[in-house]
Design an enzyme around this catalytic site. Structure first.
Site, PDB file in Angstrom:
ATOM      1  N   GLY A 143     -42.169  19.239 -16.382  1.00 30.43           N
ATOM      2  CA  GLY A 143     -43.210  19.892 -15.592  1.00 30.43           C
ATOM      3  C   GLY A 143     -44.492  19.115 -15.791  1.00 30.43           C
ATOM      4  O   GLY A 143     -44.450  17.908 -16.030  1.00 30.43           O
ATOM      5  N   GLU A 144     -45.625  19.779 -15.703  1.00 31.33           N
ATOM      6  CA  GLU A 144     -46.901  19.121 -15.984  1.00 31.33           C
ATOM      7  C   GLU A 144     -47.357  19.505 -17.381  1.00 31.33           C
ATOM      8  O   GLU A 144     -47.638  20.673 -17.647  1.00 31.33           O
ATOM      9  CB  GLU A 144     -47.959  19.515 -14.949  1.00 31.33           C
ATOM     10  N   SER A 145     -47.472  18.509 -18.270  1.00 33.83           N
ATOM     11  CA  SER A 145     -47.793  18.827 -19.659  1.00 33.83           C
ATOM     12  C   SER A 145     -49.187  19.444 -19.791  1.00 33.83           C
ATOM     13  O   SER A 145     -49.410  20.289 -20.647  1.00 33.83           O
ATOM     14  CB  SER A 145     -47.675  17.580 -20.531  1.00 33.83           C
ATOM     15  N   CYS A 153     -39.416  15.174 -21.039  1.00 30.37           N
ATOM     16  CA  CYS A 153     -40.571  14.671 -20.282  1.00 30.37           C
ATOM     17  C   CYS A 153     -41.867  15.366 -20.715  1.00 30.37           C
ATOM     18  O   CYS A 153     -42.383  15.067 -21.781  1.00 30.37           O
ATOM     19  CB  CYS A 153     -40.303  14.808 -18.780  1.00 30.37           C
ATOM     20  N   ARG A 193     -48.679   8.959 -21.507  1.00 32.09           N
ATOM     21  CA  ARG A 193     -48.274   9.699 -20.303  1.00 32.09           C
ATOM     22  C   ARG A 193     -48.295   8.783 -19.083  1.00 32.09           C
ATOM     23  O   ARG A 193     -49.062   7.834 -19.023  1.00 32.09           O
ATOM     24  CB  ARG A 193     -49.255  10.858 -20.045  1.00 32.09           C
ATOM     25  N   ILE A 229     -39.250  10.684 -14.050  1.00 30.80           N
ATOM     26  CA  ILE A 229     -40.183  11.146 -13.023  1.00 30.80           C
ATOM     27  C   ILE A 229     -41.586  11.196 -13.603  1.00 30.80           C
ATOM     28  O   ILE A 229     -41.861  12.003 -14.487  1.00 30.80           O
ATOM     29  CB  ILE A 229     -39.740  12.519 -12.478  1.00 30.80           C
ATOM     30  N   ARG A 230     -42.449  10.309 -13.111  1.00 33.28           N
ATOM     31  CA  ARG A 230     -43.789  10.188 -13.693  1.00 33.28           C
ATOM     32  C   ARG A 230     -43.685  10.277 -15.216  1.00 33.28           C
ATOM     33  O   ARG A 230     -44.415  11.021 -15.877  1.00 33.28           O
ATOM     34  CB  ARG A 230     -44.730  11.274 -13.140  1.00 33.28           C
ATOM     35  N   HIS A 235     -35.020  13.189 -17.706  1.00 34.31           N
ATOM     36  CA  HIS A 235     -34.602  14.554 -17.369  1.00 34.31           C
ATOM     37  C   HIS A 235     -33.089  14.727 -17.332  1.00 34.31           C
ATOM     38  O   HIS A 235     -32.496  14.706 -16.250  1.00 34.31           O
ATOM     39  CB  HIS A 235     -35.155  14.940 -15.987  1.00 34.31           C
ATOM     40  N   GLU A 246     -31.576  17.375 -17.448  1.00 35.11           N
ATOM     41  CA  GLU A 246     -31.313  18.622 -16.713  1.00 35.11           C
ATOM     42  C   GLU A 246     -31.228  18.394 -15.204  1.00 35.11           C
ATOM     43  O   GLU A 246     -30.795  19.286 -14.474  1.00 35.11           O
ATOM     44  CB  GLU A 246     -32.378  19.676 -17.048  1.00 35.11           C
TER      45      GLU A 246
END
Lengths: 210, 324
Positions: free
Chosen positions: A57-59, A93, A125, A154-155, A190, A192
């Site tokens: 997600g977004e950390s 991530c 990051r 992903i990013r 990821h 998952e």
């Protein structure tokens, strides 16, 4: 650890919680363990957990929601307390960033965020740049056998340095991608989002072999 | 193994791949990577911004991404004329100063505008009805891009048409710039009702009726079956268009949305940071009324955006675009 009482939760404030839930539930069912994943949003839910997954997600969003007073619910202190008492943690991530000791951003140099500081690793990051530079590539991970693991980045961040107690699971000239330290597991990619359950199986093994 | 995770099967379809010829054999632009990006924003709030200052406030408030546009939707309505994407220097400046993903809007059907936005490095492109549509007949063929797209939808048919054109993420259209959540609620209900209907046909093994639905919605039979089997859209589905309060956001999550877009609601209010933080809190904790109550307590209704209705609205954005 008794198989019958095992309880795994996912920090469910933001990110790909469902994907982890489906995969972990499948792994549990496959091992004949009759336990369902708990979505964790409140500190008291952590009391019953043997393992916590921190999803992708977004950390920045997750770190604000777990640690800042204006968001009211101090999950960070409780997670740290439970880890001291032996709770296992698996971060992917953004989750890997959150459990690291230190993080920097590739572009914004003066960036800082609150971290859980559980694992002796340092991360950068958005190491590969922006979304158009996100990619898939197979990774060789000896711990998981000969079959390459499908890496979905992903990013993604990258792990730049690790402490003495950290076991490196995947690395090459480009950097470090997966690490393990005691009952803590982190990947910069990821698992998952794939069909490969080996990292989730490893996490379950880490909990069971207590 | 594949039967274990049916919602992941689609990730192999119709994709553009770019293989980097370095030692690492990276493959970019796959469906897994594009739709996976959208999956990482789930449970979050994406905020419309028009300047670096607003982008900083959004990031500080806990936005999961920012959406850069030239004017907020309410100002697009007031200004009239042709609404186009934000200036490149502003997009670039925001890309350089925030660490969260940066999205940008382009006009419906304007393939080249999208190519230009892809060049800026924007993380996601919104082919948006808030801007003046450029092509009256077609949307962009989004499979051709490495950058993921989000598109608006007002019922199941329009959502599936956009997904078949390559959208990696869907949002309700709602009615932007009105401060009125009613249209967003209508759209998510239409999507949900549509899914419920095809799911019933699927459960009853009624192939003929599924085919009839595919023809009615002007989409392939395969995507109808895929959606019916999943019981949800095969991509992430956000709420957008008229969300202004924390309770609005929680309501959209309750109706099954994966996350929230807030447009004019934040920066047209008098308490943007407070309101933005409150909407983030309400979105993350949408199923805990006591937390949404706390979030709602953080905002002052007297400082809310007034919004537009009736003739003041001038035109409806949700009807814009080909095949809407």
């Amino acid at each position: 650890m008794s198989k019958s009482t095992i309880q795994i939760g996912i920090l469910a404030l933001q990110g790909d919680v469902l994907e982890h839930e489906l995969m972990m539930n499948a792994v549990l069912a496959n091992k004949g363990i009759d336990s369902k994943i708990l979505w964790v949003r409140r500190p008291e839910q952590l009391d019953s957990l043997d393992g916590l997954i921190i999803p992708g997600g977004e950390s920045t969003v997750m770190s604000r929601l777990v640690s800042e007073m204006r968001f009211g619910h101090k999950l960070a202190a409780k997670i740290q307390e439970r880890v001291q008492k032996g709770m296992a943690v698996f971060g992917t991530c953004a989750g890997a960033i959150l459990i690291s000791k230190a993080s920097k951003d590739q572009v914004v140099k003066d960036f800082s965020q609150a971290l859980l500081e559980l694992m002796d690793i340092e991360v950068i990051r958005n190491r590969y740049g922006r979304q158009r530079d996100s990619f898939e590539r197979p990774l060789t991970i000896e711990r998981l056998g000969n079959e390459p693991f499908p890496g979905v980045f992903i990013r993604a961040p990258i792990i730049t340095s690790v402490g003495k107690k950290v076991e490196i699971l995947a690395k090459d000239a480009g950097g470090i991608y997966a690490v393990k330290q005691g009952k803590l597991l982190a990947t910069t990619f990821h698992p998952e989002l794939t069909d490969d359950t080996r990292f989730h199986e490893l996490f379950l093994e880490m909990i069971l072999n207590d | 193994m594949k039967e274990m995770f049916p919602e992941r099967a689609y990730m192999k379809k119709g994709e553009i791949k770019q293989i980097d010829k370095d030692a690492f054999e990276r493959i970019r632009g796959t469906n897994r990577v594009k739709r996976g990006f959208a999956r990482m924003t789930k449970g979050g709030v994406i905020m419309d911004v028009t300047s670096v200052e607003q982008a900083h406030i959004a990031e500080d408030a806990g936005a999961v991404a920012v959406m850069v546009l030239d004017k907020l939707p309410i100002d697009v309505r007031r200004a009239g004329g042709v609404a186009r994407p934000a200036s490149i220097p502003i997009i670039k400046e925001i890309l350089d100063t925030v660490t969260i993903p940066v999205m940008a809007k382009c006009r419906i059907g304007h393939t080249y505008e999208a190519k230009v936005l892809q060049e800026t490095g924007a993380d996601c492109i919104d082919e948006s009805e808030v801007l003046t549509p450029a092509d009256e007949w077609r949307h962009i063929w989004k499979w051709d891009f490495v950058t993921p797209f989000v598109c608006g939808a007002l019922d199941l048919g329009s959502a599936l048409r956009r997904i078949e054109e390559g959208a990696a993420m869907i949002r309700t259209k709602g009615e932007p710039g009105t401060g009125n959540v009613a249209e967003a609620i209508r759209h998510i209900r239409l999507v949900n009702d549509g899914i419920r209907e095809i799911k019933a046909h699927y459960k009853a093994n009624d192939t003929q009726q599924l085919m009839a639905k595919a023809r009615e919605m002007k989409v392939s039979y395969e995507i109808v079956v895929e959606t019916a089997a999943l019981g949800r859209l095969p991509v992430v589905n956000f709420a957008a268009g008229g969300i202004s309060t924390p309770a609005d956001a929680a309501e959209m999550m309750l109706l099954g949305c994966d996350g929230i877009f807030v447009g004019s609601g934040i920066f047209k209010s008098e308490d943007p940071l407070q309101r933005a933080s409150a909407i983030v809190l309400a979105t993350a904790y949408w199923d805990s009324p006591e937390v949404v109550y706390e979030a709602q307590e953080m905002v002052n209704e007297q400082k809310a955006m007034l919004g537009l209705t009736g003739p003041e609205m001038k035109f409806s954005m949700q009807e814009r675009g080909a095949d809407s």
